[in-house]
Motif scaffolding. Structure first.
Motif, PDB file in Angstrom:
ATOM      1  N   ILE A 146       0.474  -0.990  -0.129  1.00 42.15           N
ATOM      2  CA  ILE A 146      -0.207  -0.153   0.123  1.00 42.15           C
ATOM      3  C   ILE A 146       1.208   1.358  -0.457  1.00 42.15           C
ATOM      4  N   GLY A 147       1.795   1.201   0.052  1.00 46.75           N
ATOM      5  CA  GLY A 147       2.884   2.265   0.086  1.00 46.75           C
ATOM      6  C   GLY A 147       2.664   2.887   1.296  1.00 46.75           C
ATOM      7  N   TRP A 148       3.222   2.495   2.285  1.00 45.86           N
ATOM      8  CA  TRP A 148       2.777   2.913   3.780  1.00 45.86           C
ATOM      9  C   TRP A 148       3.783   4.321   3.751  1.00 45.86           C
ATOM     10  N   GLN A 149       3.464   5.403   4.192  1.00 47.65           N
ATOM     11  CA  GLN A 149       4.428   6.304   4.824  1.00 47.65           C
ATOM     12  C   GLN A 149       4.485   6.068   5.677  1.00 47.65           C
ATOM     13  N   ALA A 150       5.439   6.163   6.736  1.00 48.44           N
ATOM     14  CA  ALA A 150       5.894   6.570   8.215  1.00 48.44           C
ATOM     15  C   ALA A 150       6.907   5.920   8.543  1.00 48.44           C
ATOM     16  N   GLU A 151       8.056   6.997   9.667  1.00 54.81           N
ATOM     17  CA  GLU A 151       9.161   6.682   9.612  1.00 54.81           C
ATOM     18  C   GLU A 151       9.464   5.317  10.017  1.00 54.81           C
ATOM     19  N   ALA A 152       8.556   4.311  10.057  1.00 52.12           N
ATOM     20  CA  ALA A 152       9.409   3.083  10.246  1.00 52.12           C
ATOM     21  C   ALA A 152      10.243   2.667   8.978  1.00 52.12           C
ATOM     22  N   PRO A 153      11.130   1.461   9.116  1.00 49.13           N
ATOM     23  CA  PRO A 153      12.142   1.477   8.059  1.00 49.13           C
ATOM     24  C   PRO A 153      11.375   0.352   7.674  1.00 49.13           C
ATOM     25  N   LEU A 154      10.698   0.524   6.454  1.00 48.14           N
ATOM     26  CA  LEU A 154       9.600  -0.671   6.031  1.00 48.14           C
ATOM     27  C   LEU A 154      10.132  -1.661   5.253  1.00 48.14           C
ATOM     28  N   PRO A 155      11.207  -2.491   4.856  1.00 53.09           N
ATOM     29  CA  PRO A 155      12.354  -3.115   3.986  1.00 53.09           C
ATOM     30  C   PRO A 155      12.357  -4.028   5.338  1.00 53.09           C
ATOM     31  N   LEU A 156      12.949  -3.276   6.574  1.00 53.98           N
ATOM     32  CA  LEU A 156      13.207  -3.769   7.726  1.00 53.98           C
ATOM     33  C   LEU A 156      11.742  -4.759   8.237  1.00 53.98           C
ATOM     34  N   LEU A 157      10.857  -3.807   8.903  1.00 53.73           N
ATOM     35  CA  LEU A 157       9.191  -4.093   9.038  1.00 53.73           C
ATOM     36  C   LEU A 157       9.212  -5.466   8.212  1.00 53.73           C
ATOM     37  N   CYS A 158       8.732  -5.764   6.868  1.00 58.02           N
ATOM     38  CA  CYS A 158       8.223  -6.128   6.188  1.00 58.02           C
ATOM     39  C   CYS A 158       8.632  -7.782   6.548  1.00 58.02           C
ATOM     40  N   ALA A 159      10.037  -7.817   6.627  1.00 58.98           N
ATOM     41  CA  ALA A 159      10.594  -8.809   7.098  1.00 58.98           C
ATOM     42  C   ALA A 159      10.712  -9.292   8.098  1.00 58.98           C
ATOM     43  N   LEU A 160      11.035  -8.328   9.516  1.00 59.98           N
ATOM     44  CA  LEU A 160      10.775  -8.620  10.322  1.00 59.98           C
ATOM     45  C   LEU A 160       9.050  -9.473  10.859  1.00 59.98           C
ATOM     46  N   LEU A 161       8.114  -8.507   9.895  1.00 59.89           N
ATOM     47  CA  LEU A 161       7.108  -9.314   9.987  1.00 59.89           C
ATOM     48  C   LEU A 161       6.580 -10.731   9.029  1.00 59.89           C
ATOM     49  N   LEU A 186       5.252  -8.259  27.419  1.00 59.43           N
ATOM     50  CA  LEU A 186       4.736  -8.774  26.456  1.00 59.43           C
ATOM     51  C   LEU A 186       4.512 -10.753  26.661  1.00 59.43           C
ATOM     52  N   ILE A 187       4.485 -10.797  27.914  1.00 60.42           N
ATOM     53  CA  ILE A 187       4.782 -12.009  28.324  1.00 60.42           C
ATOM     54  C   ILE A 187       2.571 -12.201  27.649  1.00 60.42           C
ATOM     55  N   ASP A 188       2.539 -13.212  27.480  1.00 60.34           N
ATOM     56  CA  ASP A 188       1.111 -13.973  27.050  1.00 60.34           C
ATOM     57  C   ASP A 188       0.662 -12.529  26.685  1.00 60.34           C
ATOM     58  N   ASN A 189       1.141 -11.544  25.758  1.00 61.36           N
ATOM     59  CA  ASN A 189       0.392 -10.476  25.426  1.00 61.36           C
ATOM     60  C   ASN A 189      -0.083 -10.851  23.561  1.00 61.36           C
ATOM     61  N   ALA A 190      -1.413 -11.281  23.681  1.00 58.10           N
ATOM     62  CA  ALA A 190      -1.422 -11.039  22.173  1.00 58.10           C
ATOM     63  C   ALA A 190      -1.877 -10.270  21.184  1.00 58.10           C
ATOM     64  N   LEU A 191      -1.515  -8.635  21.429  1.00 55.16           N
ATOM     65  CA  LEU A 191      -1.118  -7.808  20.527  1.00 55.16           C
ATOM     66  C   LEU A 191       0.082  -6.905  20.725  1.00 55.16           C
ATOM     67  N   TRP A 192       0.821  -6.930  19.865  1.00 58.73           N
ATOM     68  CA  TRP A 192       1.623  -5.807  20.239  1.00 58.73           C
ATOM     69  C   TRP A 192       1.624  -4.561  18.917  1.00 58.73           C
ATOM     70  N   SER A 193       1.875  -3.327  19.460  1.00 58.61           N
ATOM     71  CA  SER A 193       1.628  -2.537  18.099  1.00 58.61           C
ATOM     72  C   SER A 193       2.695  -1.717  18.350  1.00 58.61           C
ATOM     73  N   PHE A 194       2.816  -1.016  17.368  1.00 59.98           N
ATOM     74  CA  PHE A 194       4.340  -0.018  16.948  1.00 59.98           C
ATOM     75  C   PHE A 194       3.984   1.388  16.090  1.00 59.98           C
ATOM     76  N   TRP A 195       4.562   2.021  16.524  1.00 58.39           N
ATOM     77  CA  TRP A 195       4.382   3.548  15.540  1.00 58.39           C
ATOM     78  C   TRP A 195       5.226   4.344  16.314  1.00 58.39           C
ATOM     79  N   TRP A 196       5.062   4.973  14.531  1.00 55.62           N
ATOM     80  CA  TRP A 196       6.553   5.787  14.511  1.00 55.62           C
ATOM     81  C   TRP A 196       6.123   7.435  14.338  1.00 55.62           C
ATOM     82  N   ASP A 197       6.580   7.916  14.505  1.00 54.98           N
ATOM     83  CA  ASP A 197       6.413   9.972  14.231  1.00 54.98           C
ATOM     84  C   ASP A 197       6.378   9.883  12.619  1.00 54.98           C
TER      85      ASP A 197
END
Length: 196
Positions: free
Chosen positions: A107-122, A185-196
């Motif tokens: 979708i061409g997400w526009q955020a300060e996230a390192p997109l290639p790294l984030l996609c590979a990590l996901l 993170l222990i037993d937490n099924a929701l992770w969230s990440f945000w970038w300015d």
């Protein structure tokens, strides 16, 4: 992308900064005079407890009810119930992608996230932890996790990968001290990440 190589390189940089900070701690910042006496100053972050690159966190065994799609539905329902304002303006999108990890790039997400790294990590988290990206709201990515860590040792290892995403909610504003972040993170099924 060679995820292991990139994360090891990023960890070396992180570790170098951590060693410098621990060797030259900044003086404690006094609290403003109008802050209540029972509020304690923000604790220093000791950082990750690894002297050497520990490698990627090992895959975790799924529980019997750990179907990633079912977990994503439950986590979305939980998010909507607990934080209705966070999802009130969201829209459903159909994206042609083989994996939810590919959606930010597709979708061409526009955020300060390192997109290639984030996609590979996901993609890697999907394989190791049954993680699915289920929502992107503004500059925040929400991930459901079918196999979250169950022990402090597992969480400490996985938290390092979260730190290396450079997500602002993990490393800034102010950062939650590493041991506390890992414990969350222990037993937490929701992770969230945000970038300015």
């Amino acid at each position: 992308m060679d995820l292991e190589h990139v994360l090891e390189r990023d960890w070396r940089s992180y570790r170098q900064q951590q060693v410098q900070r621990l060797a030259n701690p900044s003086p404690p910042v006094p609290l403003p005079p109008d802050v209540a006496e029972f509020i304690e100053p923000f604790e220093d972050d000791p950082g990750a407890p690894f002297d050497r690159w520990p490698g990627l966190a090992p895959a975790l065994e799924p529980a019997d009810d750990a179907d990633p799609d079912d977990v994503a539905r439950r986590v979305l329902a939980r998010l909507a119930a607990e934080s209705p304002d966070s999802v009130s303006d969201c829209h459903l999108a159909l994206v042609s992608a083989a994996h939810s990890a590919d959606v930010p790039a597709a979708i061409g997400w526009q955020a300060e996230a390192p997109l290639p790294l984030l996609c590979a990590l996901l993609r890697s988290w999907e394989a190791r932890f049954g993680a699915l990206l289920f929502a992107i709201l503004g500059s925040t990515a929400y991930v459901s996790v079918a196999c979250p860590p169950h022990t402090q040792e597992q969480a400490l290892h996985i938290a390092l990968e979260h730190v290396l995403t450079t997500a602002d909610n993990v490393i800034k504003d102010p950062p939650t001290p590493y041991p506390e972040y890992a414990e969350s993170l222990i037993d937490n099924a929701l992770w969230s990440f945000w970038w300015d």
